[in-house]
Design an enzyme around this catalytic site. Structure first.
Site, PDB file in Angstrom:
ATOM      1  N   VAL A   1       1.388  -1.053  -0.333  1.00 52.47           N
ATOM      2  CA  VAL A   1      -0.019  -0.050   0.007  1.00 52.47           C
ATOM      3  C   VAL A   1       0.859   1.394   0.180  1.00 52.47           C
ATOM      4  CG1 VAL A   1      -1.829   1.666   0.747  1.00 52.47           C
ATOM      5  CG2 VAL A   1      -1.784  -1.315   1.565  1.00 52.47           C
ATOM      6  N   LYS A   2       0.449   2.667  -0.892  1.00 50.73           N
ATOM      7  CA  LYS A   2       0.946   3.386  -0.558  1.00 50.73           C
ATOM      8  C   LYS A   2      -0.087   4.237  -0.051  1.00 50.73           C
ATOM      9  CE  LYS A   2       2.687   7.625  -4.223  1.00 50.73           C
ATOM     10  NZ  LYS A   2       2.746   7.734  -5.430  1.00 50.73           N
ATOM     11  N   SER A   3       0.839   5.129   1.089  1.00 58.24           N
ATOM     12  CA  SER A   3      -0.347   5.994   2.024  1.00 58.24           C
ATOM     13  C   SER A   3       0.465   7.488   2.047  1.00 58.24           C
ATOM     14  CB  SER A   3      -0.717   4.984   3.209  1.00 58.24           C
ATOM     15  OG  SER A   3      -1.539   6.368   4.164  1.00 58.24           O
TER      16      SER A   3
END
Length: 295
Positions: A202-204
């Site tokens: 996941v990119k956050s």
């Protein structure tokens, strides 16, 4: 009939050495198939467990972007220092040499622009084209709390299911709904949803308060977005704090290609991510490299 005259009986069975079944180095990835793990091992450095992704997919919704007006000029000098390229198929085919030999995380969503509602995306790449392009992973946004939240989740689910069929991991990118605060509660919700629907990482966004809690609550790796352009020292500090609190790397674009010295900056970011260099040392490295590279 096979010729068995030259067959010799096996002798070296290593009876004193048990078979080794080593756990995979990435969080939440131990049960994945060999091909999926192999692709993730190209994205994440097995020694550090981290990655420096170079993002230049901005044009798919905002057109020519400062620093990458000419991708064919701006990106190639940075490629040797990136672990991964994150871009669209159009950028890849038009501007990146196939001899670059870097894993590609392929932007696989589109359908909107900065003139319209950003969450109204669709899956814009067929899995067969991702395979043709030798993608190491495919990616789309999840817009939790936005007008088209349900549609964005469905898009990522579709990528996950088709990617699983061919051993290609999916990166879910957390977009921020207009009415959502950028805090630990929101990013904890968004990253957990992305992981629970099956995203492989996941990119956050990094946040000052509660980021370690967000990472702990997400059962797959998190890489941070670089976000808007910051002074180089601040961007390096953000990267350091993120990996220190458990991030598995960065996906930076503007903080690299809009830097006064992009080649120096990407090397300084890599030193932070992979070697745990302090922000002060990394910034000095940036300044030294910048001077060396000046004409």
């Amino acid at each position: 009939m096979a010729d068995i005259d030259d067959i010799k009986e096996g002798k070296e069975f290593g009876l004193d050495t048990p078979a080794q079944n080593e756990p995979f180095f990435l969080k939440g990835s131990n049960a994945l198939d060999w091909g999926m793990q192999n692709r993730l091992s190209r994205i994440f450095n097995p020694d550090s467990g981290r990655t420096v992704m170079l993002a230049f997919d901005h044009g798919y919704f905002q057109g020519p972007t400062t620093g990458i007006e000419r991708m064919d000029l701006a990106i190639p000098p940075l490629i040797p220092y990136a672990d991964v390229l994150m871009c669209t198929r159009g950028a890849l085919r038009s501007s990146i040499s196939p001899t670059a030999n870097k894993p590609v995380v392929l932007r696989s969503s589109a359908g909107q622009s900065i003139l319209t509602e950003l969450s109204n995306e669709l899956v814009a790449v067929d899995i067969e084209d991702a395979i043709r392009l030798n993608a190491a992973a495919i990616t789309a946004q999840v817009y939790i709390g936005a007008e088209h939240e349900h549609k964005s989740i469905a898009n990522v689910v579709k990528l996950i299911d088709t990617g699983n069929r061919y051993g290609i991991p999916t990166l879910a990118v957390t977009g921020v709904g207009a009415d959502m605060a950028r805090d630990a509660r929101y990013f904890g919700l968004a990253t957990r949803i992305a992981a629970e629907i099956g995203a492989h990482y996941v990119k956050s966004y990094f946040i000052e308060d509660g980021f370690a809690q967000v990472v702990a609550g997400c059962p797959v790796p998190i890489v941070i977005a670089g976000g808007k352009k910051l002074p180089e020292a601040d961007a390096l500090t953000m990267a350091y704090r993120a990996v220190d609190q458990g991030a598995a790397g960065v996906d930076m674009g503007r903080n690299i290609f809009q830097s006064d010295s992009p080649v120096a900056m990407i090397q300084a970011v890599g030193a932070v991510v992979h070697r745990n260099e302090s922000p002060d040392h990394a910034h000095q490295m940036y300044l030294d490299l910048k001077r060396e590279l000046e004409p």
